[in-house]
Design a protein around this motif. Structure first.
Motif, PDB file in Angstrom:
ATOM      1  N   LEU A 247      -2.124  11.599  -7.958  1.00  0.00           N
ATOM      2  CA  LEU A 247      -1.793  12.413  -6.759  1.00  0.00           C
ATOM      3  C   LEU A 247      -0.947  13.626  -6.977  1.00  0.00           C
ATOM      4  CD1 LEU A 247      -0.642   9.273  -4.551  1.00  0.00           C
ATOM      5  CD2 LEU A 247      -2.894  10.422  -4.534  1.00  0.00           C
ATOM      6  N   ALA A 248      -0.319  13.694  -7.948  1.00  0.00           N
ATOM      7  CA  ALA A 248       0.503  14.795  -8.507  1.00  0.00           C
ATOM      8  C   ALA A 248      -0.528  15.909  -9.012  1.00  0.00           C
ATOM      9  CB  ALA A 248       1.914  14.421  -9.328  1.00  0.00           C
ATOM     10  N   ALA A 249      -1.388  15.395  -9.918  1.00  0.00           N
ATOM     11  CA  ALA A 249      -2.541  16.219 -10.371  1.00  0.00           C
ATOM     12  C   ALA A 249      -3.259  16.827  -9.170  1.00  0.00           C
ATOM     13  CB  ALA A 249      -3.331  15.634 -11.282  1.00  0.00           C
ATOM     14  N   ALA A 250      -3.610  16.157  -8.049  1.00  0.00           N
ATOM     15  CA  ALA A 250      -4.558  16.494  -7.293  1.00  0.00           C
ATOM     16  C   ALA A 250      -3.683  17.549  -6.364  1.00  0.00           C
ATOM     17  CB  ALA A 250      -5.043  15.314  -6.558  1.00  0.00           C
ATOM     18  N   ARG A 251      -2.465  17.522  -6.374  1.00  0.00           N
ATOM     19  CA  ARG A 251      -1.578  18.198  -5.443  1.00  0.00           C
ATOM     20  C   ARG A 251      -1.633  17.522  -3.922  1.00  0.00           C
ATOM     21  NH1 ARG A 251      -1.888  24.397  -7.652  1.00  0.00           N
ATOM     22  NH2 ARG A 251      -1.139  23.730  -9.788  1.00  0.00           N
ATOM     23  N   VAL A 252      -1.735  16.404  -3.689  1.00  0.00           N
ATOM     24  CA  VAL A 252      -2.010  15.718  -2.587  1.00  0.00           C
ATOM     25  C   VAL A 252      -0.388  15.747  -1.716  1.00  0.00           C
ATOM     26  CG1 VAL A 252      -1.700  13.170  -1.341  1.00  0.00           C
ATOM     27  CG2 VAL A 252      -3.251  13.849  -3.377  1.00  0.00           C
ATOM     28  N   PRO A 253      -0.614  16.523  -0.372  1.00  0.00           N
ATOM     29  CA  PRO A 253       0.614  16.618   0.354  1.00  0.00           C
ATOM     30  C   PRO A 253       1.567  15.652   0.357  1.00  0.00           C
ATOM     31  CG  PRO A 253      -1.395  16.602   1.744  1.00  0.00           C
ATOM     32  CD  PRO A 253      -1.730  16.389   0.274  1.00  0.00           C
ATOM     33  N   GLU A 254       2.729  15.739   1.130  1.00  0.00           N
ATOM     34  CA  GLU A 254       3.351  14.503   1.181  1.00  0.00           C
ATOM     35  C   GLU A 254       3.042  13.321   1.520  1.00  0.00           C
ATOM     36  OE1 GLU A 254       7.136  15.396   3.513  1.00  0.00           O
ATOM     37  OE2 GLU A 254       6.939  17.593   2.728  1.00  0.00           O
ATOM     38  N   PHE A 255       3.560  12.352   0.905  1.00  0.00           N
ATOM     39  CA  PHE A 255       3.018  10.837   1.346  1.00  0.00           C
ATOM     40  C   PHE A 255       4.505  10.008   1.194  1.00  0.00           C
ATOM     41  CE2 PHE A 255       2.295  11.472  -3.374  1.00  0.00           C
ATOM     42  CZ  PHE A 255       2.969  10.279  -3.803  1.00  0.00           C
ATOM     43  N   THR A 256       4.296   9.040   1.759  1.00  0.00           N
ATOM     44  CA  THR A 256       5.276   7.915   1.797  1.00  0.00           C
ATOM     45  C   THR A 256       4.933   6.637   0.872  1.00  0.00           C
ATOM     46  OG1 THR A 256       6.168   8.333   4.070  1.00  0.00           O
ATOM     47  CG2 THR A 256       6.730   6.280   3.219  1.00  0.00           C
ATOM     48  N   SER A 257       6.005   6.464  -0.029  1.00  0.00           N
ATOM     49  CA  SER A 257       5.625   5.506  -1.002  1.00  0.00           C
ATOM     50  C   SER A 257       6.135   4.090  -0.183  1.00  0.00           C
ATOM     51  CB  SER A 257       6.355   5.447  -2.346  1.00  0.00           C
ATOM     52  OG  SER A 257       5.662   6.313  -3.143  1.00  0.00           O
ATOM     53  N   VAL A 258       5.429   2.925  -0.096  1.00  0.00           N
ATOM     54  CA  VAL A 258       5.799   1.658   0.590  1.00  0.00           C
ATOM     55  C   VAL A 258       5.674   0.683  -0.599  1.00  0.00           C
ATOM     56  CG1 VAL A 258       5.351  -0.043   2.232  1.00  0.00           C
ATOM     57  CG2 VAL A 258       5.474   2.370   2.894  1.00  0.00           C
ATOM     58  N   TRP A 259       6.490  -0.081  -1.115  1.00  0.00           N
ATOM     59  CA  TRP A 259       6.414  -1.240  -1.722  1.00  0.00           C
ATOM     60  C   TRP A 259       6.142  -2.574  -1.119  1.00  0.00           C
ATOM     61  CZ3 TRP A 259       9.174   3.124  -2.741  1.00  0.00           C
ATOM     62  CH2 TRP A 259       8.952   3.948  -3.886  1.00  0.00           C
ATOM     63  N   ILE A 260       5.126  -3.274  -1.501  1.00  0.00           N
ATOM     64  CA  ILE A 260       4.814  -4.310  -0.681  1.00  0.00           C
ATOM     65  C   ILE A 260       5.670  -5.522  -1.390  1.00  0.00           C
ATOM     66  CG2 ILE A 260       2.415  -3.232  -0.518  1.00  0.00           C
ATOM     67  CD1 ILE A 260       1.619  -5.485  -2.428  1.00  0.00           C
ATOM     68  N   ASP A 261       6.156  -5.706  -2.338  1.00  0.00           N
ATOM     69  CA  ASP A 261       7.010  -6.795  -2.779  1.00  0.00           C
ATOM     70  C   ASP A 261       7.961  -7.331  -1.882  1.00  0.00           C
ATOM     71  OD1 ASP A 261       6.273  -6.649  -5.756  1.00  0.00           O
ATOM     72  OD2 ASP A 261       7.102  -4.658  -5.442  1.00  0.00           O
ATOM     73  N   GLY A 262       7.938  -8.607  -1.616  1.00  0.00           N
ATOM     74  CA  GLY A 262       8.682  -9.048  -0.795  1.00  0.00           C
ATOM     75  C   GLY A 262       8.395  -9.286   0.820  1.00  0.00           C
ATOM     76  N   ASP A 263       7.198  -8.510   1.273  1.00  0.00           N
ATOM     77  CA  ASP A 263       6.763  -8.445   2.523  1.00  0.00           C
ATOM     78  C   ASP A 263       5.389  -9.093   2.621  1.00  0.00           C
ATOM     79  OD1 ASP A 263       5.496  -7.396   4.742  1.00  0.00           O
ATOM     80  OD2 ASP A 263       6.696  -5.753   4.784  1.00  0.00           O
ATOM     81  N   GLU A 264       5.660 -10.435   3.286  1.00  0.00           N
ATOM     82  CA  GLU A 264       4.611 -11.245   3.290  1.00  0.00           C
ATOM     83  C   GLU A 264       3.156 -10.782   3.551  1.00  0.00           C
ATOM     84  OE1 GLU A 264       5.509 -15.270   4.967  1.00  0.00           O
ATOM     85  OE2 GLU A 264       7.292 -15.320   3.844  1.00  0.00           O
ATOM     86  N   ALA A 265       3.472 -10.043   4.880  1.00  0.00           N
ATOM     87  CA  ALA A 265       2.247  -9.372   5.569  1.00  0.00           C
ATOM     88  C   ALA A 265       1.382  -8.261   4.636  1.00  0.00           C
ATOM     89  CB  ALA A 265       2.343  -8.624   6.893  1.00  0.00           C
ATOM     90  N   LEU A 266       2.354  -7.347   3.982  1.00  0.00           N
ATOM     91  CA  LEU A 266       1.782  -6.448   3.025  1.00  0.00           C
ATOM     92  C   LEU A 266       1.166  -7.142   1.770  1.00  0.00           C
ATOM     93  CD1 LEU A 266       4.046  -3.656   3.445  1.00  0.00           C
ATOM     94  CD2 LEU A 266       1.959  -3.770   4.503  1.00  0.00           C
ATOM     95  N   GLU A 267       1.954  -8.110   1.365  1.00  0.00           N
ATOM     96  CA  GLU A 267       1.366  -8.974   0.287  1.00  0.00           C
ATOM     97  C   GLU A 267      -0.057  -9.366   0.652  1.00  0.00           C
ATOM     98  OE1 GLU A 267       2.537  -9.938  -3.070  1.00  0.00           O
ATOM     99  OE2 GLU A 267       4.745  -9.171  -2.940  1.00  0.00           O
ATOM    100  N   ALA A 268       0.029  -9.986   1.472  1.00  0.00           N
ATOM    101  CA  ALA A 268      -1.431 -10.587   1.951  1.00  0.00           C
ATOM    102  C   ALA A 268      -2.555  -9.578   2.073  1.00  0.00           C
ATOM    103  CB  ALA A 268      -1.292 -11.438   3.182  1.00  0.00           C
ATOM    104  N   ARG A 269      -2.384  -8.314   2.391  1.00  0.00           N
ATOM    105  CA  ARG A 269      -3.203  -7.443   2.802  1.00  0.00           C
ATOM    106  C   ARG A 269      -3.514  -6.655   1.419  1.00  0.00           C
ATOM    107  NH1 ARG A 269      -3.136  -2.953   7.684  1.00  0.00           N
ATOM    108  NH2 ARG A 269      -5.009  -1.964   6.962  1.00  0.00           N
ATOM    109  N   TYR A 270      -2.460  -6.223   0.588  1.00  0.00           N
ATOM    110  CA  TYR A 270      -2.605  -5.369  -0.369  1.00  0.00           C
ATOM    111  C   TYR A 270      -2.340  -6.060  -1.739  1.00  0.00           C
ATOM    112  CZ  TYR A 270      -2.765  -1.854   3.018  1.00  0.00           C
ATOM    113  OH  TYR A 270      -3.221  -1.078   4.397  1.00  0.00           O
TER     114      TYR A 270
END
Length: 75
Positions: free
Chosen positions: A21-44
């Protein structure tokens, strides 16, 4: 454009995705860690890292390269 990178702690692929993403110069993004989130763990849980364009409801699954990331971010 609200981009979100779903990732895990201690994830080598996630670290690689951040470098792409840095090499692609992608504009701002938010990092979301899925660890410990049951819904996000199930999805991702087995898919991370995943770049999501929340406004358009689109997702870019790993592996992706700088060109694919830049195209995705551009819409």
């Amino acid at each position: 454009m609200p981009l979100i990178l779903y990732q895990r702690d201690h994830c080598k692929l996630c670290d690689q995705a951040l470098a792409v993403l840095a090499a692609a110069r992608v504009p701002e993004f938010t990092s979301v860690w899925i660890d410990g989130d049951e819904a996000l763990e199930a999805r991702y849980g087995t898919r991370v890292p995943v770049l999501r364009d929340d406004a358009r409801g689109r997702e870019l699954d790993w592996p992706f390269d700088a060109a694919a990331a830049a195209d995705f971010a551009a819409g």
